[in-house]
Design an enzyme around this catalytic site. Structure first.
Site, mmCIF file in Angstrom:
data_model
loop_
_atom_site.group_PDB
_atom_site.id
_atom_site.type_symbol
_atom_site.label_atom_id
_atom_site.label_comp_id
_atom_site.label_asym_id
_atom_site.label_seq_id
_atom_site.Cartn_x
_atom_site.Cartn_y
_atom_site.Cartn_z
ATOM 1 N N ASP A 207 13.870 35.988 39.936
ATOM 2 C CA ASP A 207 13.021 35.683 38.780
ATOM 3 C C ASP A 207 12.806 34.179 38.778
ATOM 4 O O ASP A 207 13.216 33.490 39.720
ATOM 5 C CB ASP A 207 13.678 36.182 37.480
ATOM 6 C CG ASP A 207 12.644 36.609 36.447
ATOM 7 O OD1 ASP A 207 11.815 35.776 36.056
ATOM 8 O OD2 ASP A 207 12.649 37.790 36.035
ATOM 9 N N HIS A 282 6.803 35.612 37.616
ATOM 10 C CA HIS A 282 8.281 35.474 37.606
ATOM 11 C C HIS A 282 8.826 34.979 38.946
ATOM 12 O O HIS A 282 9.877 35.417 39.386
ATOM 13 C CB HIS A 282 8.939 36.819 37.252
ATOM 14 C CG HIS A 282 8.779 37.196 35.809
ATOM 15 N ND1 HIS A 282 9.589 36.667 34.828
ATOM 16 C CD2 HIS A 282 7.918 38.036 35.182
ATOM 17 C CE1 HIS A 282 9.220 37.179 33.646
ATOM 18 N NE2 HIS A 282 8.207 38.005 33.829
ATOM 19 N N GLU A 347 4.031 40.847 33.580
ATOM 20 C CA GLU A 347 3.737 39.587 32.884
ATOM 21 C C GLU A 347 3.134 38.486 33.758
ATOM 22 O O GLU A 347 3.594 37.348 33.741
ATOM 23 C CB GLU A 347 5.032 39.059 32.223
ATOM 24 C CG GLU A 347 5.607 40.040 31.231
ATOM 25 C CD GLU A 347 6.925 39.562 30.610
ATOM 26 O OE1 GLU A 347 7.133 39.850 29.431
ATOM 27 O OE2 GLU A 347 7.737 38.932 31.299
HETATM 28 C C1 TNX Z 1 10.314 41.098 29.276
HETATM 29 S S1 TNX Z 1 10.231 43.784 30.451
HETATM 30 C C2 TNX Z 1 10.449 40.941 30.642
HETATM 31 C C3 TNX Z 1 11.584 40.150 31.157
HETATM 32 C C4 TNX Z 1 12.426 39.591 30.062
HETATM 33 C C5 TNX Z 1 12.598 40.607 28.966
HETATM 34 C C6 TNX Z 1 13.516 40.165 27.872
HETATM 35 C C7 TNX Z 1 9.694 42.995 31.614
HETATM 36 C C8 TNX Z 1 9.171 43.794 32.691
HETATM 37 N N1 TNX Z 1 9.704 41.624 31.570
HETATM 38 O O1 TNX Z 1 11.145 39.168 32.040
HETATM 39 O O2 TNX Z 1 13.657 39.215 30.580
HETATM 40 O O3 TNX Z 1 11.331 40.893 28.431
HETATM 41 O O4 TNX Z 1 13.796 41.197 26.980
#
Ligand code: TNX
Length: 542
Positions: A207, A282, A347
């Site tokens: 990440d 990420h 994301e």
């Molecule tokens: C969302 S859920 C993210 C993560 C974070 C998390 C914290 C997802 C696929 N991505 O990068 O760590 O929320 O709750």
């Protein structure tokens, strides 16, 4: 002196007779203690005594892992090992392969009476789960992992159990990027999953805050990308790293030997490991290590991720990106025997690539109209790279947003809501449900300033997790809980957030809906589950 006898006599006798003694009798004899609850359990009379004279018989190599697991625990807590029987006799535990009687994968039958224990299954997992059920039926001290008082004789109450899992995918995710967890802790985590018949360990290895897996071809991934703190290239984002003060450099990664060791450890417990290499978002750690390979030098875009990390997205318009990822996937594929690799896909920040000449060129060449279509193109490419290495893809639900041309076997994890999962199922996509509202174990249990955990979604109490009804469809592969580690500043917090909620996860994943009942579940957790955690020094939430 405060002798036990004096303490005993201090309490009125009536208390002992009417409350305490019946409690012990009840707790000792009750067979309805297993978590997750078996599909069918019939009590009978009498008990089997497991002791130094007990022998096992087996007609199949599929039972070997189960036998070793039992032997290890007996050795540790009784000081003797379970030996193979010479001939059929009394006081034996029999493992029998039977694909006629046992139809379902991972299913088992367990029959216990005064003379013997008999176990039937058709695969490794079935035998393993029969032993897990048997171990849950006896004194929780069998789970102790440090040296303690040896117990010579174990009472196993007579019963017949016919059992199988509701879902094939019963998973837990641990994020080791935001905070690194040692090899020892990862093994503990895996063993605890196995005790609950959970069978998929999703390992979030990369990440923004850290790249945690050794890749021989690209040593800077861990040399640069596994260090976070002052003077390093990696962000704290909103949360510092665990172990020590903020002003210290935090590092940690697994060597390829560590990985192989953990894979073997997991497989001995019927757990497959799903590695995740999160991309194209990420990816700050990888980009910090190899900026020239992964970003367009002429890209003028400036953007922040939802976690406020700047420019953390791999560029999908560059040839070098695909060469790099192909090489990484090649090594990851060799390390993990499981048929799937998780490629993230969550994301991707708005604005990423918007001013990259390399992406503009790609869009023109492939007639792509938006950055979302560019992301779509990226995953189509990645899916064929996976295919080349003999793997299928798992990704977060965002990857589905543009009707990508991906293989029908690929699987998508629905984290935003159960509804978003059902929508994908309607489109005939394979889905694993991991909805934040029920199964994000990084969220607080209850809303309270003193509780550890994230607060950006709703709190997830154990009861809330238990109330999740995933439904059924041939496209619904199962469920999974996620333990993201931004707020997991030490192992105790990780334990606290995982337990006892993981009991709920296991029962939702394993037990048919009609067999599930909150009150009954809570009683089993109180009577046995928590004792099992205590004995292993797991720092659960009381
Ligand atoms: C969302 S859920 C993210 C993560 C974070 C998390 C914290 C997802 C696929 N991505 O990068 O760590 O929320 O709750």
């Amino acid at each position: 002196m405060n002798t036990p006898l004096k303490q005993f006599t201090r309490y009125p006798l009536t208390l002992w007779v009417f409350i305490i003694i019946p409690f012990f009798l009840f707790a000792g004899n009750d067979i309805d203690v297993i978590i997750p609850k078996p599909q069918k359990l019939i009590k009978s009379s009498g008990t089997f005594q497991l002791n130094r004279e007990t022998r096992y018989l087996s007609n199949t190599v599929f039972a070997n892992n189960a036998i070793s697991y039992l032997q290890d625990h007996l050795k540790r807590n009784s000081g003797y090992t379970l030996q193979k029987a010479r001939r059929g006799s009394k006081n034996t535990i029999r493992f029998r392969y039977d694909s006629q009687k046992i139809k379902k994968a991972e299913a088992y039958r367990l029959r216990i009476d005064k003379e013997q224990v008999s176990i039937e299954a058709r695969d490794k997992a079935g035998f393993f789960y029969a032993v897990i059920s048997m171990m849950q039926l006896i004194n929780p001290a069998i789970w102790r992992n440090a040296n303690g008082k040896k117990i010579r004789q174990w009472q196993i109450p007579s019963c017949t159990i016919k059992d199988y899992p509701r879902y094939r995918w019963r998973g837990m995710m641990l994020d080791v990027s935001r905070n690194f967890f040692s090899k020892t802790y990862v093994k503990k985590f895996i063993d605890r999953m196995a005790q609950q018949k959970l069978n998929r360990f999703h390992w979030h290895l990369t990440d923004d805050e850290g790249w945690r897996i050794e890749i021989k071809k690209y040593p800077l991934l861990t040399k640069v990308g596994a260090k976070r703190g002052p003077g390093t290239k990696l962000p704290f984002s909103t949360f510092p790293a665990m172990r020590g003060p903020k002003n210290r450099i935090q590092s940690g990664h697994y060597t390829q030997n560590d990985i192989r060791e953990i894979v073997t450890y997991a497989r001995a417990r019927s757990i497959e490991i799903l590695p995740e290499i999160d991309m194209p978002g990420h990816s700050k750690a990888a980009i910090a290590a190899y900026p020239k390979l992964l970003q367009d030098p002429k890209d003028k875009s400036r953007y922040l991720s939802v976690q406020r990390v700047s420019n953390n997205t791999i560029n999908p318009g560059m040839e070098s990106t695909y060469i790099f990822l192909d090489n990484v996937i090649a090594e990851v594929s060799r390390l993990f025997p499981f048929g799937y690799i998780h490629l993230g896909g969550d994301e991707v920040p708005k604005g990423a690539w918007s001013r990259s000449p390399a992406v503009k060129k790609l869009m023109k060449k492939k007639k792509l109209k938006s950055t979302r279509e560019v992301q779509n193109y990226f995953f189509t490419q990645m899916d064929s790279i996976l295919a080349k290495h003999g793997k299928k893809m798992i990704a977060w639900q965002e990857v589905l947003s543009e009707k990508p041309e991906l293989r029908q076997d690929d699987i998508f994890m629905a984290w935003k809501s159960p509804k978003s999962g059902y929508r994908a199922i309607k489109k005939k996509r394979n889905v694993i449900m991991a909805p934040v509202q029920y199964l994000y174990f990084d969220q607080q249990y209850i809303r309270n300033r003193k509780e550890p955990g994230h607060t950006w979604s709703t709190p997830v109490s154990t009861q809330k997790a238990y109330s999740f009804k995933p439904g059924s469809s041939r496209y619904l592969k199962g469920i999974q809980a996620c333990l993201w580690s931004e707020t997991l500043l030490n192992e105790k917090i990780a334990d606290y957030l995982a337990w006892p909620r993981s009991f709920a996860l296991s029962e939702v994943a394993w037990t048919e809906q009609k067999r599930r009942n909150w009150k009954d579940f809570r009683k089993r957790v109180k009577n046995r589950g928590l004792k099992r955690l205590q004995i292993q020094n797991i720092h659960y939430r009381p």
